[in-house]
Design an enzyme around this catalytic site. Sequence first.
Site, PDB file in Angstrom:
ATOM      1  N   GLY A 149      -5.924   7.650   9.286  1.00  0.00           N
ATOM      2  CA  GLY A 149      -7.265   8.104   8.963  1.00  0.00           C
ATOM      3  C   GLY A 149      -7.521   8.224   7.472  1.00  0.00           C
ATOM      4  CB  SER A 189      -0.922   0.021   1.230  1.00  0.00           C
ATOM      5  OG  SER A 189      -1.823   1.111   1.144  1.00  0.00           O
ATOM      6  CD  GLU A 244     -12.772  -0.982   6.975  1.00  0.00           C
ATOM      7  OE1 GLU A 244     -13.030   0.219   7.160  1.00  0.00           O
ATOM      8  OE2 GLU A 244     -11.666  -1.480   7.269  1.00  0.00           O
ATOM      9  CG  ASP A 284     -13.076   4.772   5.995  1.00  0.00           C
ATOM     10  OD1 ASP A 284     -13.759   5.813   5.940  1.00  0.00           O
ATOM     11  OD2 ASP A 284     -12.107   4.648   6.772  1.00  0.00           O
ATOM     12  CB  SER A 328      -8.331  -1.005   7.651  1.00  0.00           C
ATOM     13  OG  SER A 328      -9.437  -0.152   7.875  1.00  0.00           O
TER      14      SER A 328
END
Length: 404
Positions: free
Chosen positions: A150, A143, A201, A212, A154
Amino acid sequence: MLSEVLLVSAPGKVILHGEHAVVHGKVALAVALNLRTFLRLQPHSNGKVDLSLPNIGIKRAWDVARLQSLDTSFLGEGKEEKPEQGDVTTPTPEQVEKLKEVAGLPDDCAVTKRLAVLAFLYLYLSICRKQRALPSLDIVVWSELPPGAGLGSSAAYSVSLAAALLTVCEEIPNPLKDGDCVNRWTKEDLELINKWAFQGERMIHGNPSGVDNAVSTWGGALRYHQGKISSLKRPPALQILLTNTKVPRNTRALVAGVRNRLLKFPEIVAPLLTSIDAISLECERVLGEMGEAPAPEQYLVLEELIDMNQHHLNALGVGHASLDQLCQVTRAHGLHSKLTGAGGGGCGITLLKPGLEQPEVEATKQALTSCGFDCLETSIGAPGVSIHSATSLDSRVQQALGGL
């Protein structure tokens, strides 16, 4: 089951407007950040499933036969029959405990590593159980998103995993056609990816909002209001500086602080939250009108909204000296910034207008770096989860996964 290598990527996210106000029933705008998580899935026949997460130092392997021998009650809750296609299951506390046993991680394993492994195992076992036999796979996830900042790292991880596993198990078709470098799934398939990613999540965060993973799945910009999520039509891709102050923050404490301030000063704080809501709505309107050829005055409105929201967030008590410094540095270069996310440190975004000379951008980045911050030039409004050709990778994916 498919036999070819799959290469998938998914974006992170930033909150453009509506931080903290969203907790109190107001509108928030979340946008896909063009910093991405990349996943390479390679089927093999060695009887193992391998997971490598080089960003956080995880490299694990499990015997497929051992995973296959798990009690059928683990995911089927005592039911022997195979689940129907499209069924999405929610992890139970009992399943989580069994996954911890299966993971085989040492007791002193960091929480971030432990949760990443548990999310992978849950998605792998849940999605692949529809197969006659669990597949042997080698999965590498890398990643550009820093964890715990924030920025939805994830969620991008969960979305990438869900998309790759659903595709390799042929729950959804591979959308790549001959000659494609990159492609995306249909709306129906993206909805299934998003549902499974939300379960990932849940493994990581317990009770996430779903924002998200939705942003990472769909891309672009989303509106979130009282649990309802909808996409903005044709939002422009805006160039920004993303600055990480590297100051850790406690989201729960910051949210509680705003709540306490609202209880203590309701006639002061409630209008602030209403004003932040109005800022989100005005920004949504402007983004909807910008199209492919935004006018200079539209950027001026976006800058004003950024400044007003930042002042409101400071009034709510979620600012920080590092964020004040960020805003002062960029203001000296004629740019406008605000915090993104919980505040109290963390990250900030700076809008870059079209036509801005690159030397000025570089000077701003250097000034921020001199403050001890990490600063990246990127964009928001990026495409959501995508699949890339293994034979015609763009340079970015080659760089991300090359050598892993």
